[in-house]
Design a protein around this motif. Structure first.
Motif, PDB file in Angstrom:
ATOM      1  N   VAL A 112       0.833  -1.206   0.000  1.00 46.95           N
ATOM      2  CA  VAL A 112       0.000   0.000   0.000  1.00 46.95           C
ATOM      3  C   VAL A 112       0.864   1.251   0.000  1.00 46.95           C
ATOM      4  N   SER A 113       1.974   1.241   0.736  1.00 44.29           N
ATOM      5  CA  SER A 113       2.871   2.403   0.729  1.00 44.29           C
ATOM      6  C   SER A 113       3.425   2.673  -0.661  1.00 44.29           C
ATOM      7  N   GLU A 114       3.824   1.609  -1.351  1.00 43.11           N
ATOM      8  CA  GLU A 114       4.339   1.762  -2.715  1.00 43.11           C
ATOM      9  C   GLU A 114       3.242   2.274  -3.647  1.00 43.11           C
ATOM     10  N   ALA A 115       2.035   1.727  -3.523  1.00 47.81           N
ATOM     11  CA  ALA A 115       0.923   2.143  -4.377  1.00 47.81           C
ATOM     12  C   ALA A 115       0.562   3.603  -4.155  1.00 47.81           C
ATOM     13  N   LYS A 116       0.525   4.028  -2.905  1.00 49.94           N
ATOM     14  CA  LYS A 116       0.182   5.415  -2.604  1.00 49.94           C
ATOM     15  C   LYS A 116       1.253   6.367  -3.120  1.00 49.94           C
ATOM     16  N   GLY A 117       2.511   5.972  -2.990  1.00 50.16           N
ATOM     17  CA  GLY A 117       3.588   6.807  -3.527  1.00 50.16           C
ATOM     18  C   GLY A 117       3.479   6.970  -5.032  1.00 50.16           C
ATOM     19  N   LEU A 118       3.141   5.881  -5.728  1.00 56.49           N
ATOM     20  CA  LEU A 118       2.950   5.965  -7.177  1.00 56.49           C
ATOM     21  C   LEU A 118       1.792   6.895  -7.534  1.00 56.49           C
ATOM     22  N   CYS A 119       0.693   6.773  -6.798  1.00 59.15           N
ATOM     23  CA  CYS A 119      -0.478   7.610  -7.081  1.00 59.15           C
ATOM     24  C   CYS A 119      -0.164   9.086  -6.898  1.00 59.15           C
ATOM     25  N   PHE A 120       0.542   9.409  -5.842  1.00 60.19           N
ATOM     26  CA  PHE A 120       0.931  10.797  -5.619  1.00 60.19           C
ATOM     27  C   PHE A 120       1.853  11.291  -6.728  1.00 60.19           C
ATOM     28  N   GLY A 121       2.842  10.461  -7.093  1.00 57.61           N
ATOM     29  CA  GLY A 121       3.809  10.876  -8.093  1.00 57.61           C
ATOM     30  C   GLY A 121       3.228  10.983  -9.492  1.00 57.61           C
ATOM     31  N   LEU A 122       2.352  10.059  -9.836  1.00 59.57           N
ATOM     32  CA  LEU A 122       1.772  10.040 -11.182  1.00 59.57           C
ATOM     33  C   LEU A 122       0.467  10.821 -11.281  1.00 59.57           C
ATOM     34  N   LYS A 123      -0.053  11.220 -10.102  1.00 60.19           N
ATOM     35  CA  LYS A 123      -1.344  11.937 -10.046  1.00 60.19           C
ATOM     36  C   LYS A 123      -2.465  11.108 -10.681  1.00 60.19           C
ATOM     37  N   VAL A 124      -2.553   9.858 -10.226  1.00 54.01           N
ATOM     38  CA  VAL A 124      -3.590   8.944 -10.709  1.00 54.01           C
ATOM     39  C   VAL A 124      -4.337   8.376  -9.504  1.00 54.01           C
ATOM     40  N   PRO A 125      -5.555   7.863  -9.709  1.00 53.23           N
ATOM     41  CA  PRO A 125      -6.345   7.326  -8.596  1.00 53.23           C
ATOM     42  C   PRO A 125      -5.846   5.971  -8.099  1.00 53.23           C
ATOM     43  N   LEU A 126      -6.247   5.662  -6.872  1.00 56.29           N
ATOM     44  CA  LEU A 126      -5.891   4.409  -6.222  1.00 56.29           C
ATOM     45  C   LEU A 126      -7.102   3.492  -6.171  1.00 56.29           C
ATOM     46  N   ILE A 127      -6.895   2.237  -6.547  1.00 50.74           N
ATOM     47  CA  ILE A 127      -7.939   1.210  -6.506  1.00 50.74           C
ATOM     48  C   ILE A 127      -7.524   0.153  -5.497  1.00 50.74           C
ATOM     49  N   SER A 128      -8.439  -0.247  -4.618  1.00 47.98           N
ATOM     50  CA  SER A 128      -8.151  -1.344  -3.694  1.00 47.98           C
ATOM     51  C   SER A 128      -8.898  -2.596  -4.148  1.00 47.98           C
ATOM     52  N   VAL A 129      -8.196  -3.710  -4.129  1.00 49.46           N
ATOM     53  CA  VAL A 129      -8.769  -4.996  -4.520  1.00 49.46           C
ATOM     54  C   VAL A 129      -8.744  -5.911  -3.298  1.00 49.46           C
ATOM     55  N   PRO A 130      -9.890  -6.274  -2.735  1.00 48.82           N
ATOM     56  CA  PRO A 130      -9.916  -7.166  -1.579  1.00 48.82           C
ATOM     57  C   PRO A 130      -9.244  -8.499  -1.896  1.00 48.82           C
ATOM     58  N   THR A 131      -8.322  -8.902  -1.056  1.00 48.63           N
ATOM     59  CA  THR A 131      -7.510 -10.075  -1.350  1.00 48.63           C
ATOM     60  C   THR A 131      -8.325 -11.355  -1.434  1.00 48.63           C
ATOM     61  N   LEU A 132      -9.305 -11.518  -0.556  1.00 49.39           N
ATOM     62  CA  LEU A 132     -10.108 -12.743  -0.595  1.00 49.39           C
ATOM     63  C   LEU A 132     -10.976 -12.797  -1.843  1.00 49.39           C
ATOM     64  N   GLU A 133     -11.489 -11.655  -2.283  1.00 44.76           N
ATOM     65  CA  GLU A 133     -12.236 -11.624  -3.544  1.00 44.76           C
ATOM     66  C   GLU A 133     -11.317 -11.985  -4.714  1.00 44.76           C
ATOM     67  N   LEU A 134     -10.081 -11.503  -4.651  1.00 45.03           N
ATOM     68  CA  LEU A 134      -9.108 -11.822  -5.689  1.00 45.03           C
ATOM     69  C   LEU A 134      -8.868 -13.326  -5.761  1.00 45.03           C
ATOM     70  N   LEU A 135      -8.704 -13.968  -4.605  1.00 42.89           N
ATOM     71  CA  LEU A 135      -8.494 -15.415  -4.585  1.00 42.89           C
ATOM     72  C   LEU A 135      -9.708 -16.171  -5.111  1.00 42.89           C
ATOM     73  N   ALA A 136     -10.896 -15.740  -4.707  1.00 45.64           N
ATOM     74  CA  ALA A 136     -12.113 -16.389  -5.178  1.00 45.64           C
ATOM     75  C   ALA A 136     -12.250 -16.244  -6.693  1.00 45.64           C
ATOM     76  N   CYS A 137     -12.000 -15.049  -7.189  1.00 42.50           N
ATOM     77  CA  CYS A 137     -12.106 -14.783  -8.623  1.00 42.50           C
ATOM     78  C   CYS A 137     -11.095 -15.622  -9.408  1.00 42.50           C
ATOM     79  N   THR A 138      -9.870 -15.711  -8.893  1.00 46.54           N
ATOM     80  CA  THR A 138      -8.838 -16.517  -9.554  1.00 46.54           C
ATOM     81  C   THR A 138      -9.240 -17.980  -9.600  1.00 46.54           C
ATOM     82  N   THR A 139      -9.810 -18.484  -8.512  1.00 47.37           N
ATOM     83  CA  THR A 139     -10.259 -19.879  -8.464  1.00 47.37           C
ATOM     84  C   THR A 139     -11.344 -20.139  -9.503  1.00 47.37           C
TER      85      THR A 139
END
Length: 230
Positions: free
Chosen positions: A77-104
């Motif tokens: 999250v720290s890396e993602a937030k730093g990128l968003c600030f530097g690139l001036k782009v929005p941040l998206i959060s992806v719930p990890t358990l939803e990600l695992l379910a979707c991958t399955t």
């Protein structure tokens, strides 16, 4: 289609990817242990070099938001937030358990009425888990569950449940039910975040970059190492 940098550090696997036009353009992964602090910055730098070389303008950054490893989530999250600030782009959060379910779901074929139970390993017989239907609606909410032979038995008596994630391996011997299906080899990866991240982008579901925090689920408890007798 948006151009999105994806970051996944919720378990011992560290990964990052760039997607464009709905496909992965480049990605980096390490399965050898929790080396997120030393690897993630390198991966992101390589992704930025690739995007500049190809003339790809980054539209957003997506990060796996937990639950999972406290340290891994914090680094991601720290890396993602730093990128968003530097690139001036929005941040998206992806719930990890939803990600695992979707991958399955995407990697296996099951009938429509099955349920999906991703599990992230916690201490002893505890896992971070939830149960979803095939539209990712909560059937059992996200929580920290201590697993025994009775876990989810009321659901298993009537529905087949597909268990996956690194927490499911240790639960296989405890959950011995005719309707329990265990799928091995499913880990959260940046390359599998596209569908959920792009859906959030289309729906304008962005986080406040300044105040966003990972979903740790449980408070971090620091322990003092025992003194060694020399």
């Amino acid at each position: 289609m948006p151009n999105i940098i994806h970051i996944e550090t919720s378990t011992s696997v560290c990964s990052a990817a760039l997607s464009s036009d709905g496909a992965v353009q480049c990605h980096f992964e390490n399965f050898e242990g929790p080396s997120h602090a030393s690897l993630l910055g390198v991966y992101v730098e390589q992704i930025m070099d690739f995007s500049r070389d190809k003339g790809v303008k980054v539209d957003a950054v997506a990060v796996s938001s937990g639950p999972g490893s406290y340290t891994g989530l914090r680094i991601g999250v720290s890396e993602a937030k730093g990128l968003c600030f530097g690139l001036k782009v929005p941040l998206i959060s992806v719930p990890t358990l939803e990600l695992l379910a979707c991958t399955t779901m995407f990697r296996n074929y099951f009938e429509e009425d099955v349920l999906y139970c991703p599990m992230i390993d916690a201490r002893r017989m505890e896992v971070y888990s939830a149960v979803y239907d095939n539209a990712l609606n909560d059937v059992v909410p996200v929580g920290a569950y201590v697993i025994d032979e009775h876990t989810f038995s009321d659901l298993l008596d009537n529905r087949r449940i597909v268990f996956s994630g690194n927490g499911s391996t240790k639960c296989k011997d405890a959950i011995k039910h005719r309707n329990a299906i265990f799928v091995e080899g499913i880990v959260p990866l940046a390359t599998d975040m596209l569908a959920l991240a792009e859906r959030a982008f289309r729906n304008g579901q962005f986080e406040d970059v300044a105040y966003f925090e990972p979903f740790y689920l449980k408070e971090f408890i620091a322990t003092t190492p025992k003194n060694k007798i020399l």
